[in-house]
Scaffold this motif. Structure first.
Motif, PDB file in Angstrom:
ATOM      1  N   SER A  77       0.839  -1.187   0.000  1.00 31.13           N
ATOM      2  CA  SER A  77       0.000   0.000   0.000  1.00 31.13           C
ATOM      3  C   SER A  77       0.878   1.242   0.000  1.00 31.13           C
ATOM      4  O   SER A  77       2.047   1.203   0.366  1.00 31.13           O
ATOM      5  CB  SER A  77      -0.936   0.007   1.205  1.00 31.13           C
ATOM      6  N   PHE A  78       0.286   2.355  -0.434  1.00 28.88           N
ATOM      7  CA  PHE A  78       0.961   3.640  -0.457  1.00 28.88           C
ATOM      8  C   PHE A  78       0.204   4.568   0.497  1.00 28.88           C
ATOM      9  O   PHE A  78      -0.990   4.799   0.317  1.00 28.88           O
ATOM     10  CB  PHE A  78       0.968   4.226  -1.863  1.00 28.88           C
ATOM     11  N   THR A  79       0.888   5.090   1.493  1.00 28.19           N
ATOM     12  CA  THR A  79       0.238   5.932   2.493  1.00 28.19           C
ATOM     13  C   THR A  79       1.058   7.200   2.701  1.00 28.19           C
ATOM     14  O   THR A  79       2.289   7.142   2.798  1.00 28.19           O
ATOM     15  CB  THR A  79       0.101   5.191   3.837  1.00 28.19           C
ATOM     16  N   THR A  80       0.368   8.348   2.780  1.00 29.96           N
ATOM     17  CA  THR A  80       1.059   9.600   3.087  1.00 29.96           C
ATOM     18  C   THR A  80       0.927   9.906   4.574  1.00 29.96           C
ATOM     19  O   THR A  80      -0.099   9.642   5.194  1.00 29.96           O
ATOM     20  CB  THR A  80       0.460  10.768   2.285  1.00 29.96           C
ATOM     21  N   SER A  81       1.985  10.451   5.143  1.00 26.67           N
ATOM     22  CA  SER A  81       1.978  10.800   6.569  1.00 26.67           C
ATOM     23  C   SER A  81       2.397  12.242   6.807  1.00 26.67           C
ATOM     24  O   SER A  81       2.292  12.730   7.925  1.00 26.67           O
ATOM     25  CB  SER A  81       2.901   9.860   7.348  1.00 26.67           C
ATOM     26  N   THR A  82       2.884  12.926   5.756  1.00 27.78           N
ATOM     27  CA  THR A  82       3.284  14.324   5.900  1.00 27.78           C
ATOM     28  C   THR A  82       2.659  15.137   4.771  1.00 27.78           C
ATOM     29  O   THR A  82       2.170  14.591   3.776  1.00 27.78           O
ATOM     30  CB  THR A  82       4.815  14.480   5.841  1.00 27.78           C
ATOM     31  N   ILE A  83       2.689  16.428   4.909  1.00 25.73           N
ATOM     32  CA  ILE A  83       2.112  17.321   3.901  1.00 25.73           C
ATOM     33  C   ILE A  83       2.885  17.193   2.584  1.00 25.73           C
ATOM     34  O   ILE A  83       4.127  17.188   2.570  1.00 25.73           O
ATOM     35  CB  ILE A  83       2.141  18.783   4.399  1.00 25.73           C
ATOM     36  N   ALA A  84       2.126  17.053   1.479  1.00 22.35           N
ATOM     37  CA  ALA A  84       2.711  17.005   0.131  1.00 22.35           C
ATOM     38  C   ALA A  84       3.807  15.942   0.009  1.00 22.35           C
ATOM     39  O   ALA A  84       4.784  16.117  -0.717  1.00 22.35           O
ATOM     40  CB  ALA A  84       3.252  18.362  -0.269  1.00 22.35           C
ATOM     41  N   GLU A  85       3.611  14.822   0.695  1.00 19.86           N
ATOM     42  CA  GLU A  85       4.657  13.786   0.722  1.00 19.86           C
ATOM     43  C   GLU A  85       4.919  13.185  -0.661  1.00 19.86           C
ATOM     44  O   GLU A  85       6.055  12.903  -1.026  1.00 19.86           O
ATOM     45  CB  GLU A  85       4.251  12.687   1.699  1.00 19.86           C
ATOM     46  N   ARG A  86       3.866  12.976  -1.423  1.00 19.10           N
ATOM     47  CA  ARG A  86       4.034  12.361  -2.749  1.00 19.10           C
ATOM     48  C   ARG A  86       3.639  13.341  -3.862  1.00 19.10           C
ATOM     49  O   ARG A  86       3.087  12.958  -4.881  1.00 19.10           O
ATOM     50  CB  ARG A  86       3.222  11.078  -2.842  1.00 19.10           C
ATOM     51  N   LEU A  87       3.953  14.579  -3.646  1.00 15.06           N
ATOM     52  CA  LEU A  87       3.659  15.615  -4.626  1.00 15.06           C
ATOM     53  C   LEU A  87       4.400  15.337  -5.935  1.00 15.06           C
ATOM     54  O   LEU A  87       5.608  15.096  -5.950  1.00 15.06           O
ATOM     55  CB  LEU A  87       4.078  16.978  -4.075  1.00 15.06           C
ATOM     56  N   SER A  88       3.648  15.296  -7.039  1.00 17.89           N
ATOM     57  CA  SER A  88       4.227  15.141  -8.387  1.00 17.89           C
ATOM     58  C   SER A  88       5.039  13.862  -8.552  1.00 17.89           C
ATOM     59  O   SER A  88       6.017  13.823  -9.303  1.00 17.89           O
ATOM     60  CB  SER A  88       5.097  16.356  -8.742  1.00 17.89           C
ATOM     61  N   THR A  89       4.650  12.801  -7.871  1.00 15.44           N
ATOM     62  CA  THR A  89       5.344  11.521  -8.024  1.00 15.44           C
ATOM     63  C   THR A  89       4.476  10.543  -8.821  1.00 15.44           C
ATOM     64  O   THR A  89       3.287  10.763  -9.017  1.00 15.44           O
ATOM     65  CB  THR A  89       5.677  10.902  -6.654  1.00 15.44           C
ATOM     66  N   VAL A  90       5.086   9.447  -9.260  1.00 18.40           N
ATOM     67  CA  VAL A  90       4.380   8.382  -9.961  1.00 18.40           C
ATOM     68  C   VAL A  90       4.337   7.165  -9.043  1.00 18.40           C
ATOM     69  O   VAL A  90       5.378   6.674  -8.589  1.00 18.40           O
ATOM     70  CB  VAL A  90       5.074   8.008 -11.288  1.00 18.40           C
ATOM     71  N   MET A  91       3.134   6.682  -8.761  1.00 16.25           N
ATOM     72  CA  MET A  91       2.949   5.488  -7.942  1.00 16.25           C
ATOM     73  C   MET A  91       2.315   4.411  -8.811  1.00 16.25           C
ATOM     74  O   MET A  91       1.237   4.623  -9.376  1.00 16.25           O
ATOM     75  CB  MET A  91       2.065   5.798  -6.729  1.00 16.25           C
ATOM     76  N   ARG A  92       2.986   3.289  -8.931  1.00 17.54           N
ATOM     77  CA  ARG A  92       2.527   2.227  -9.840  1.00 17.54           C
ATOM     78  C   ARG A  92       2.298   0.939  -9.060  1.00 17.54           C
ATOM     79  O   ARG A  92       3.119   0.534  -8.241  1.00 17.54           O
ATOM     80  CB  ARG A  92       3.549   2.008 -10.948  1.00 17.54           C
TER      81      ARG A  92
END
Length: 290
Positions: A1-16
């Motif tokens: 799984s992909f989970t964010t824990s901080t602000i803008a953690e995965r900003l402009s990233t590619v998750m596949r």
């Protein structure tokens, strides 16, 4: 799984996701997955939760067939082999001086034919055709046709897509799915799916596809755009939103419930790990009932 824990953690990233058992994407922080690309290639499917301010705003969610992922090969900068630098020095200016052998002076002598042609045909043709064909045709074909096709359509995938958008979370999001067994987008709270563009391709009753977008609160789906290639994608309205476009190339189908408007039902969001009771959630949703 992909989970964010901080602000803008995965900003402009590619998750596949290539996991055959599926993936869960939890964009639960402010701008956690903003401007990202979420690429679900799992044959099982993917679940996406977009929460907090702009959790998935201006992001792209993809779940399409493998054929659509094929990218054209890059052009080569130079040819694989260099050309020959110089041509042959000079072309020949004269033909060969003499033919290799002399032609014969005389044609060959014709030989006499072995047999003379027959003066008349051996057997006279029949004057009248035979009375009837030798065999009568069969009255029915040998086998009955099959009732159903042998194989299911090749393009169907058993992929399941589930997207949850909460207030402000999916603004300007772009969703594109095709060849899936089910795809559902749920929009809770004001501006949850504001100006979202959702595209459903190759959705038909033959592969039992179940696809829908549900808008639960007033203003949840303002300026929503839905593009589908058939009448089987549904829009469920439980609260008013303005400027919605559903373009399916067919129109509204009463039998398929292309669009449903239900102002008599109300849904309350419930978290199973929450300490709140259902009664507390209902009273919070309807303050006048306290």
């Amino acid at each position: 799984s992909f989970t964010t824990s901080t602000i803008a953690e995965r900003l402009s990233t590619v998750m596949r996701c290539n996991n055959p058992n599926g993936c869960e994407f939890l964009c639960v922080t402010t701008a956690g997955c903003m401007l990202s690309t979420i690429d679900c290639r799992s044959t099982y499917g993917c679940s996406l939760l977009c929460d907090e301010n702009f959790g998935c705003a201006r992001s792209v969610f993809l779940s399409v067939s493998d054929a659509e992922f094929k990218q054209p090969t890059s052009a080569t900068d130079s040819p694989s082999l260099s050309p020959t630098r110089l041509p042959t020095t000079k072309p020949t200016t004269k033909p060969t001086s003499k033919p290799t052998s002399k032609p014969t002076n005389k044609p060959t002598t014709a030989t006499n034919s072995t047999f003379s042609p027959t003066a008349s045909p051996t057997v006279s043709p029949t004057d009248v055709p035979t009375t009837s064909p030798t065999m009568t045709p069969t009255s029915a074909p040998t086998y009955s046709p099959t009732v159903a096709p042998t194989f299911s359509p090749t393009k169907m995938r058993s992929t399941k897509i589930h997207i949850e958008c909460r207030a402000d979370a999916c603004k300007n999001m772009n969703v594109s799915v095709s060849d899936v067994s089910s795809a559902h987008i749920h929009c809770h709270g004001e501006d949850a799916c504001l100006e979202m563009v959702a595209s459903f391709n190759r959705i038909s009753s033959y592969n039992n596809t179940d696809s829908s977008i549900s808008c639960y609160d007033a203003g949840a789906c303002n300026s929503l755009r839905i593009y589908a290639d058939g009448r089987f994608t549904r829009l469920n309205m439980y609260g008013y939103s303005s400027d919605i476009v559903l373009d399916n190339g067919y129109g509204w189908s009463f039998d398929d419930e292309t669009i449903t408007c239900d102002l008599h039902s109300k849904y309350v969001q419930y978290e199973f790990n929450s300490n709140n009771t259902i009664e507390q959630l209902v009273r919070g949703e309807y303050p006048e009932s306290n």
